[in-house]
Scaffold this active site. Sequence first.
Site, short mmCIF file in Angstrom:
data_model
loop_
_atom_site.label_atom_id
_atom_site.label_comp_id
_atom_site.label_asym_id
_atom_site.label_seq_id
_atom_site.Cartn_x
_atom_site.Cartn_y
_atom_site.Cartn_z
N GLY A 130 0.80 -1.22 0.00
CA GLY A 130 0.00 0.00 0.00
C GLY A 130 0.83 1.26 0.00
O GLY A 130 0.32 2.34 0.36
N GLY A 131 2.11 1.15 -0.39
CA GLY A 131 2.94 2.34 -0.52
C GLY A 131 3.16 3.09 0.77
O GLY A 131 3.44 4.30 0.75
N SER A 215 4.52 -5.94 -2.98
CA SER A 215 4.72 -4.53 -3.26
C SER A 215 5.49 -3.88 -2.12
O SER A 215 6.59 -4.30 -1.79
CB SER A 215 3.37 -3.86 -3.53
#
Length: 488
Positions: A130-131, A215
């Site tokens: 989720g960055g 991610s």
Amino acid sequence: MHILPLLLLGIWTTLVVSRNSGLRVQTQQGDVVGSFVTPTVRQFLGIPYAVADRWEAPSLPSPRQKPFKADHFGDSCIQTNSAFNLKFFKLTGFVVPNVTESENCMSVNIWSPSVDRKQQTAVMIWIHGGGFQFGTSNFPTYDGQFFVRDHDDVTIVTFNYRLNVFGQPNAPQLANSTTGVNFGLLDIDAAIQWVHDNIANFGGDPERMILFGQSTGSAVVDLYTIAHADDKKVKGVIEHSGSVSGGPLLGGVPNNAAVWNGLADAVGCGTSADDAQLACMKRVPARALEDAVVNTDSNFWVVIDNITVFGDVASRVAAGNFLKVPLLVGSTQHEEDIFVVAEELLPPSSFAQPLVTELSADLLTYTGFTCSAGVAALVRMNASVPAWRYQYQAIFPNTAEIAKTPEEIALSNYMQSAWVAFARDPQNGLTDFGWPMYDPASDSLIQLGNFFNRSGATFGRGDQLDFVCSKSDTLATITALVNNLLSP
């Protein structure tokens, strides 16, 4: 018989059944009571693993006098629902759950086999992406019950960690902290420690823990291996689409006082980075602070504090200064497609020209994901650490409204089995599964779900996939050309 003895008998019976069934489990902070999500899978949700005041390092929760009812997810950490993030959710079909958000969000969720199945299992600890801006363990895709239902000898753990300005505030007043200033990463360390200290009572083996993430969650896994080079808790790591040791994709940035001061000014705390400003910022209601982050279009990223995130990652990795445990690392063949065609990344009123957008997406995929995964695997190979590398190449036509295809289900089952094989035995599990250890000059690149085997793997050479990675000047030139084509 009077009603009170009957009631007490009922309570006593419930507690005994809970203990005999493995649903009542002792932790360092007191007992927790879970439930059966299926007849063979126990589920424990929302167990607090740490507490912390705003912009303070996490600490263990206080002991509880009563059993904790672990029957629902804890609050999610506060999300940054910016226009770009909401657009991303829409494009990916990522359905944001209707969750309660708060700063009291540090909790773990555990799915473990029923006590009549194998205990002292391997433990897979999932770190969401989720960055560093959004994400929660309370997301249907992260439900661990299916892994545990379909595979023996595995326990799944997920958890929340602080995000955006609450996780990494970039506050100058905190720059000299001896514990680190990336509080979300400190939360992750605390969660891993809590799992190690308590998982045995849930049926997991604390000496058989691996980390896996996607991610930003993948980058966090890699950051952990660099910050904890001598760690004894984690025995293997899986990195999906994010490798700090293989490139600059998700490293830290210098402390950005301008972003902090801009936000402080927006909420009435002024632009003087002093103790009074920090005290003022700590008093701002959480939702008002997050709304100001969105309204000012501020971005709070992890910073280089040389405790949780280092500024000399490349030299550290080159010197072998990282946690030497087996690695499974990979990326997706078309990783960046969705970002390139996103409305925010194209000029206003432009149209997505196929040649230019495909070229741009491929370049970004290579520079951001493919090449870094290759370097991360090669670094381990050169250090005589077992490493496997994959590329997910599958393309399925289904959407949320269309049922999954048999090939998609088969590929999912195949990948789950491989991941569990690694978790059970990080040193040898994937070799026994039939996957060769990575060597870029041999057919050891695991290609998942491509045209030749949609429900399993084929094998190719990593050096052929990475041919353009060594042509950094050429890549930079082509990237600049493509950017010019996309400009108004």
